[in-house]
Motif scaffolding. Structure first.
Motif, mmCIF file in Angstrom:
data_model
loop_
_atom_site.group_PDB
_atom_site.id
_atom_site.type_symbol
_atom_site.label_atom_id
_atom_site.label_comp_id
_atom_site.label_asym_id
_atom_site.label_seq_id
_atom_site.Cartn_x
_atom_site.Cartn_y
_atom_site.Cartn_z
ATOM 1 N N ALA A 157 -5.175 -115.860 -40.455
ATOM 2 C CA ALA A 157 -4.840 -114.780 -41.387
ATOM 3 C C ALA A 157 -4.593 -113.482 -40.635
ATOM 4 O O ALA A 157 -3.654 -112.737 -40.934
ATOM 5 C CB ALA A 157 -5.955 -114.603 -42.406
ATOM 6 N N SER A 158 -5.428 -113.189 -39.639
ATOM 7 C CA SER A 158 -5.264 -111.952 -38.872
ATOM 8 C C SER A 158 -3.966 -111.959 -38.083
ATOM 9 O O SER A 158 -3.309 -110.927 -37.938
ATOM 10 C CB SER A 158 -6.464 -111.752 -37.939
ATOM 11 N N LYS A 159 -3.580 -113.120 -37.578
ATOM 12 C CA LYS A 159 -2.356 -113.207 -36.783
ATOM 13 C C LYS A 159 -1.108 -113.246 -37.683
ATOM 14 O O LYS A 159 -0.058 -112.701 -37.311
ATOM 15 C CB LYS A 159 -2.398 -114.443 -35.879
ATOM 16 N N PHE A 160 -1.214 -113.868 -38.854
ATOM 17 C CA PHE A 160 -0.110 -113.805 -39.824
ATOM 18 C C PHE A 160 0.138 -112.349 -40.210
ATOM 19 O O PHE A 160 1.291 -111.903 -40.310
ATOM 20 C CB PHE A 160 -0.448 -114.615 -41.076
ATOM 21 N N ALA A 161 -0.938 -111.598 -40.444
ATOM 22 C CA ALA A 161 -0.803 -110.187 -40.803
ATOM 23 C C ALA A 161 -0.158 -109.408 -39.662
ATOM 24 O O ALA A 161 0.718 -108.559 -39.881
ATOM 25 C CB ALA A 161 -2.169 -109.602 -41.143
#
Length: 292
Positions: A157-161
């Protein structure tokens, strides 16, 4: 791919530079004849690097989750060296666990470093680069941003963001002569694994963890030396036409193509439903009420 023979003595600003990929990026930049502002929470590990390259390394204690500190560090680097040419947003953490297992504090901590930390550095650097009329921001993402996997949901999720923000940043920064590239590495032997955090396990997910452990064991060693990632990033920033995204590693290259082929096939299977969900009509009156 096209590369040039760049003028050396460029100035790099690298976060998480004391160890792992960040340290490899710093060493590669210095070996190429450039200068490095090396930022890290603990700069003690950077002492030897600075001693080996007198006048060419500025070690900066920095917690990237502190926005004011980030802006101050970028300003200090630019003032010290006269400019900042290349930024590598490398600082990151890894949290493991099923999505249901994470507390609010744990979830927010993952986003604070991997997303907000990179956002603050990008904002601070862009101001300097915009004034220069040139620069290159390299965002260190992950194959985890191509697809989420069991037990790495919050990390993904952090890397998608990060990638969503960086896509927009690239479109906005291009008008000022600033390039943005997203690097998507696979596994490298760094302290990311030894420093990762694990959510409090729930018994309901024990079978899943056992299956994952069996998969990892059967796969054998799959990680590489950080030096190889650093060589790829040097090639990237030396290019006169750098990519928006660069996969690092043959295994992740194949995995990314498999993921997108699967998505395209699924989109095609559901094409009729997708198209039926759209039929443009005039805006409703409540959206733009008549004046008076």
């Amino acid at each position: 791919m096209t590369t040039t023979s760049p003028a050396r003595d460029r100035v790099w600003f690298i976060t998480g530079a004391s160890r792992g990929l960040g340290r490899a990026f710093a060493e590669a930049a210095l070996a190429a004849g450039d200068r490095v502002a090396a930022a890290a929470r603990d700069t003690e590990a950077l002492a030897a690097l600075a001693a080996d390259h007198p006048g060419r390394v500025l070690d900066l204690p920095l917690d990237v989750t502190d926005r004011a500190a980030v802006f101050a560090a970028v300003d200090r680097a630019a003032d010290h060296f006269g400019r900042v040419d290349i930024v590598v947003n490398n600082a990151g953490t890894l949290s493991m666990g099923a999505v249901e297992e994470f507390t609010e504090a744990e979830a927010r901590a993952q986003m604070e470093v991997n997303f907000f930390g990179a956002l603050w550095v990008s904002q601070a650097a862009l101001g300097r680069m915009r004034a220069q009329g040139a620069g290159h921001i390299v965002q260190v993402s992950s194959i985890g941003a191509v697809a989420g996997h069991a037990s790495t949901g919050l990390y993904s999720a952090s890397k998608f963001a990060l990638e969503g923000m960086s896509e927009a940043l690239a479109a906005e920064a291009a008008r000022f002569g600033v390039r943005v590239s997203i690097v998507q590495p696979g596994g490298y032997w760094t302290e990311l694994y030894t420093r990762m955090r694990t959510a409090q396990p729930m018994a309901e997910y024990d079978p899943m963890r056992a299956e994952l452990e069996e998969q990892y064991a059967s796969a054998g060693p799959t990680d590489s030396e950080p030096r190889l990632a650093a060589e790829a990033v040097l090639t990237l920033v030396d290019s006169d036409d750098p990519p928006r995204r660069l996969l690092l590693g043959g295994m992740v290259y194949d995995l990314a193509f498999d993921v997108y082929r699967g998505r395209m096939a699924e989109w095609e299977r559901w094409e009729d439903v997708s198209r039926a969900a759209e039929h443009p009509v005039p805006p409703p009156e409540w959206l733009f009420p008549a004046a008076g």
